[in-house]
Write an enzyme that holds these catalytic residues in place. Structure first.
Site: not given
Length: 434
Positions: A352, A397, A409
């Protein structure tokens, strides 16, 4: 198979490290919360100390005023005692004068009585004989006048002595009245002195009580300060431990990336060796077959080259909307590509934070390489103000906002790079880089 297991072990290790880091962060936040509470209590006790000191100063002022009043009262009592003593002396002197005037009056009165009695004891004949024995009217008149003057003299002297006695008596009574007034003032001042002493003792007790409370409050404040200092040291240690853990995570990710690259390199070399062997086999074939093989090889090479040429460069997006919109549009073309732990390749795979880092890098911007670091990048904005290109941060994240409540993402190893609703989990912060 062994490489796959190694990757699984490394991923688990990174996951464990991240959990340890998050636990350290949780402990640090809890220590910070406790420290804030200690600071709040310290602020409260400091205000209490100021209030107590103000009250103590006020009572100290009252004690000072009462003490001055008591000193003045004691001085007044001493003055009155001296005045009473002086009045006593004056009364004593006046009493003696009165007694002397009274004795003189009585002596004069007795002398006059003797003369009158002497004259009248002889009776009217003697008095008449004294006048008749005169040889002339003039002598007779002189004798009568002498007797009258003698009487008048006795009467005036007696009256003067009586007036002197009465005047002395009046002075004595006045002095006694003044002494009585002084004694009354003395009594009142003595009562005032006693009252002031009682009030002064009470104020002193109140002041001493304030002093005890101030000492206790200062002791509490010292404890709070010591706790705050300990918590500050603990927070620093936890912060250092979290930073160290972050470094371990980065090192683990770099090691994982290096292992991945080594694996890719090994696969590439294996593919080249296989291609070389196939090329050697084709040398024994006919020229037509060689031509067909050459055509096939050219097509494979073209396909491989095309796999990277299918993506537009970041520079090709310039001029298409805002910089944030350009970044969002550029990132969306990599949807479907794989998620690779520790990776930073938009085509071969990224995690990520690697995905966000690489997209911004292609536009010439540097952002933190970790999801935790992204929380402090750029400037913070509310989610309601989010614009395309903003970084949306979650616990462990990050993703890129593309508008309409969505993010792009690198999600998971199973789903890869994809579009998701921005509020699919709790948003910690939204950071604007451009």
């Amino acid at each position: 198979m062994a490489c796959s297991m190694a990757q699984s072990v490394k991923a688990a290790s990174i996951s464990d490290l991240e959990r340890e880091r998050e636990e350290l962060e949780r402990q640090r936040e809890e220590a910070q919360r406790q420290q804030d509470e200690q600071r709040r209590q310290l602020s409260g006790i400091s205000g209490q100390i100021s209030s107590l000191e103000g009250n103590a100063d006020e009572v100290a002022g009252e004690i000072e005023e009462m003490d001055a009043a008591l000193v003045e009262t004691i001085a007044s009592v001493e003055i009155i005692e001296e005045e009473i003593e002086e009045k006593e002396e004056q009364i004593e002197i006046t009493t003696q004068e009165y007694e002397q005037a009274k004795a003189t009056e009585e002596a004069q009165y007795e002398a006059m009585k003797l003369r009158i009695r002497f004259m009248y004891e002889k009776g009217d004949a003697t008095y008449l004989q004294l006048i008749l024995e005169s040889h002339s009217i003039g002598e007779m008149m002189n004798k009568a006048d002498y007797i009258s003057q003698l009487y008048e003299y006795d009467r005036k002297m007696l009256q003067a002595y009586q007036e002197a006695r009465e005047a002395t008596l009046a002075i004595k009574e006045q002095l006694e009245d003044e002494r009585s007034e002084l004694e009354a003032q003395q009594h009142e001042l003595e009562e005032e002195k006693e009252s002031l002493e009682i009030m002064l003792a009470e104020k002193q007790r109140v002041y001493d009580n304030y002093e005890v409370q101030i000492a206790q409050a200062r002791q509490e404040a010292a404890i709070y300060k010591a706790n705050i200092k300990k918590q500050t040291d603990n927070i620093r240690k936890l912060q250092a431990a979290a930073s160290a853990k972050e470094s371990e995570i980065e090192a683990a990710k770099r090691a994982e990336e290096e292992a991945r690259k080594a694996q890719e390199e090994a696969l590439r070399r294996q593919a080249e060796e296989e291609a070389g062997r196939q090329s050697g086999d084709s040398d024994s074939s006919s020229e037509g077959s060689a031509g067909e093989s050459g055509s096939s090889g050219g097509s494979e090479s073209s396909g491989s080259s095309g796999s990277s040429d299918n993506y537009a460069s970041a520079s090709s997006y310039s001029g298409s909307g805002s910089k944030g919109q350009q970044i969002a549009n550029y990132a969306c073309q990599f949807i479907g590509n794989p998620y690779v732990p520790g990776g930073t390749s938009l085509t071969q795979g990224a995690d990520c934070s690697g995905f966000v880092w690489r997209v911004y890098k292609d536009f010439g911007y540097t952002v933190p390489r970790t999801s935790y670091g992204c929380r402090s990048a750029g400037s913070g904005v509310s989610y309601s103000e989010a614009q395309p290109g903003d970084i949306v941060c979650y616990a462990g994240h990050v993703g890129l906002y593309i508008g309409n409540g969505q993010i792009v993402h690198a999600s998971t190893q199973r789903s890869g790079i994809k579009i998701t609703t921005a509020t699919y989990k709790e948003i910690l912060t939204v950071r604007r880089i451009v």
